[in-house]
Design an enzyme around this catalytic site. Structure first.
Site, PDB file in Angstrom:
ATOM      1  CD  GLU A 120      -2.715  -1.025   2.596  1.00  0.00           C
ATOM      2  OE1 GLU A 120      -3.870  -0.639   2.452  1.00  0.00           O
ATOM      3  OE2 GLU A 120      -2.233  -1.314   3.698  1.00  0.00           O
ATOM      4  CG  HIS A 173      -6.794  -8.559   5.701  1.00  0.00           C
ATOM      5  ND1 HIS A 173      -8.052  -8.838   6.166  1.00  0.00           N
ATOM      6  CD2 HIS A 173      -6.582  -7.244   5.996  1.00  0.00           C
ATOM      7  CE1 HIS A 173      -8.573  -7.737   6.708  1.00  0.00           C
ATOM      8  NE2 HIS A 173      -7.695  -6.765   6.620  1.00  0.00           N
TER       9      HIS A 173
HETATM   10  C1  BG6 Z   1      -7.646  -3.123   6.744  1.00  0.00           C
HETATM   11  C2  BG6 Z   1      -6.413  -2.631   7.427  1.00  0.00           C
HETATM   12  O1  BG6 Z   1      -8.148  -4.244   7.396  1.00  0.00           O
HETATM   13  O2  BG6 Z   1      -7.332  -3.453   5.389  1.00  0.00           O
HETATM   14  C3  BG6 Z   1      -5.848  -1.419   6.692  1.00  0.00           C
HETATM   15  O3  BG6 Z   1      -6.734  -2.274   8.762  1.00  0.00           O
HETATM   16  C4  BG6 Z   1      -5.626  -1.737   5.231  1.00  0.00           C
HETATM   17  O4  BG6 Z   1      -4.634  -0.999   7.297  1.00  0.00           O
HETATM   18  C5  BG6 Z   1      -6.866  -2.357   4.620  1.00  0.00           C
HETATM   19  O5  BG6 Z   1      -5.298  -0.536   4.559  1.00  0.00           O
HETATM   20  C6  BG6 Z   1      -6.577  -2.867   3.217  1.00  0.00           C
HETATM   21  O6  BG6 Z   1      -7.738  -3.339   2.612  1.00  0.00           O
HETATM   22  P1  BG6 Z   1      -8.393  -2.614   1.364  1.00  0.00           P
HETATM   23  O7  BG6 Z   1      -9.522  -3.496   0.985  1.00  0.00           O
HETATM   24  O8  BG6 Z   1      -8.832  -1.275   1.846  1.00  0.00           O
HETATM   25  O9  BG6 Z   1      -7.319  -2.512   0.336  1.00  0.00           O
END
Ligand code: BG6
Length: 475
Positions: free
Chosen positions: A207, A231
């Site tokens: 990210e 995740h």
């Molecule tokens: C969340 C985390 O569960 O998932 C975040 O707490 C992260 O830190 C996010 O940025 C990423 O998921 P997505 O679907 O927003 O890309």
């Protein structure tokens, strides 16, 4: 759908605005929730009108297809009750609940147990005749093994395991679900989906975001708890599990747990071989200058919280013996790039004319676009029998498809009572068990630093077999 109530506890908060309400609004526009009544519950003493205004603003900001005509219908589904997370105050909801009611805890994690208890004490956890009661809990479920077990015990004072839906929103993502379909629905994959043919698997979720407004939570959690424990472990379990006989929730989750139970335990002495942590320092993304983690607002001075974590996991079963699974995720990296990449072994012998054949890769890309790529070698056009790399590529969705966001998918599942894409407690428990030695080791010492906007700390390379390389996340 028969008349159902959804009560969102934490209705004035960020999750409700950014994710839940836009998902509910879209489901409404698709005609999927016409009989649903949505009650916001939060400590603010708001009127229903005030809540509507709050949600109206949220949808204008976060719902991509916002239309006033749809909103005017959707708003009729909304209601609001203000109160604390106490049984006597929650009692104000009593006359508003349909027999079938879903309670959604969109609350800060320390309040999950408090809310589950208060709802139980208010008498809301008992399935009424002709209806059901369910409880959706956001992540993170506990901050380590002991706290997860405590939270589970507390929830079970009033709620049965079957009533509890632990969300991991990655399980609602289209590519995650496609991983299950693609793996098992294509004959050519299964015979080679094993250690004999697969050399390594890399799961990356990179990210560019930093900690944003979440310093208080993130500085306590760190990347391992925030992304890997839940995740990425889920993506790993789905990539490695045995073919299930059905998509039945218990069968599916049994299979995922089996993977987690087969991970060769990391020990205090082997943490450095299996885990790397990093933290971003000041750096640049394109021309934009980025502050280091320790200089972000709200972060403790000298914080050692990791903003990058990488793991090497090995699964001790017949299918995966000797195949490393590399998992990594980090903030403030070079790009928003995410994929599950499977590298096949080289062809077993030389090819006549010494054609140079690279390893095949099967890649499930999640970001920047959802796409499946199969990296192969094909003939180089021309007079010679030479090889060159080619990619067989398929976009996951076509412009005519109606993709669901993760929250749309999971809300539909929760309302429909499908638990397949929610975490059973033993999944959470085993994921914590695998990571406990790492969490313990990381209580001391400092993370390795990487520049914001880079590919992460150089030390991540130490997890790899000598002939493996991390795939680049540069776009
Ligand atoms: C969340 C985390 O569960 O998932 C975040 O707490 C992260 O830190 C996010 O940025 C990423 O998921 P997505 O679907 O927003 O890309």
């Amino acid at each position: 759908m028969t008349a159902t109530t959804l009560v969102i506890l934490g209705a004035s908060g960020d999750l409700t605005q950014r994710l839940l309400m836009p998902a509910l609004y879209r489901l409404h526009t698709l005609g999927l929730t016409s009989d649903l009544r949505i009650i916001g519950y939060a400590k603010e003493a708001w009127s229903r009108q005030h809540f509507e205004k709050h949600i109206h603003e949220a949808l204008q900001a976060f719902a991509p297809d916002f239309k006033t005509a749809d909103w005017n219908r959707f708003r009729r589904q909304l209601d609001y009750v203000g109160g604390e997370l106490q049984a006597d105050q929650l009692a104000a909801l009593k006359d508003k609940l349909a027999p079938s009611t879903l309670f959604y805890l969109a609350l800060p994690p320390p309040l999950f147990g408090v809310a589950a208890t208060a709802l139980g004490e208010a008498g809301f956890s008992k399935n009424p005749r002709g209806g059901w009661r369910r409880l959706v809990v956001e992540k993170p479920f506990g901050t380590d093994l002991a706290s997860a077990q405590e939270l589970r015990a507390r929830m079970h004072d009033h709620w049965d395991e079957e009533q509890i839906l632990r969300i991991d929103h990655f399980l609602g993502k289209e590519t995650t679900q496609n991983l299950m379909v693609f793996r098992f629905a294509n004959r050519f994959l299964e015979p080679i989906w094993n250690a004999q043919h697969i050399a390594q698997v890399q799961i990356t979720y990179a990210e560019t975001l930093g900690v944003e407004q979440r310093a208080a939570y993130y500085d306590k959690a760190g990347a391992l708890r925030d992304m890997l424990q839940n995740h990425l472990m889920q993506l790993f379990s789905l990539a490695a599990m045995e073919p299930p006989s059905s998509w039945d929730a218990e069968v599916l989750r049994d299979h995922k747990v089996e993977v987690l139970r087969s991970v060769i335990p990391i020990t205090a002495g082997s943490v450095n071989k299996h885990a790397v942590r990093g933290q971003y320092r000041a750096g640049k993304l394109g021309r934009k200058k980025l502050a280091g983690y320790r200089a972000e607002p709200g972060i403790k001075r000298g914080s050692d919280t990791e903003t990058f974590a990488a793991l090497r996991l090995e699964v001790d079963n017949w299918r995966w013996h000797g195949v490393p699974f590399y998992l990594r995720s980090g903030k403030r990296l070079a790009s928003n790039y995410s994929e599950i990449a499977v590298q096949f072994r080289e062809v077993p012998g030389p090819i006549p004319h010494a054609v140079d054949a690279g390893n095949n890769w099967m890649i499930f890309r999640i970001r920047p676009v959802e796409r499946m790529d199969l990296l192969v070698t094909a003939k180089q056009p021309g007079g010679k029998l030479a090889g060159r790399p080619a990619t067989l590529s398929a976009l996951y969705a076509t412009p005519d498809d109606r993709e669901f966001s993760a929250y749309e998918q999971l809300l539909m599942d929760a309302l429909g009572g499908d638990r397949s894409h929610f975490l059973r407690f033993d999944e959470v428990e085993w994921a914590w068990k695998v990571l406990t030695p790492v969490l313990n080791a990381w209580q001391k010492g400092a993370p390795d630093f990487y520049a914001a906007g880079s590919e992460g700390p150089d030390t991540q390379a130490r997890l790899l077999d000598p002939d493996h390389h991390w795939r680049s996340i540069a776009l």
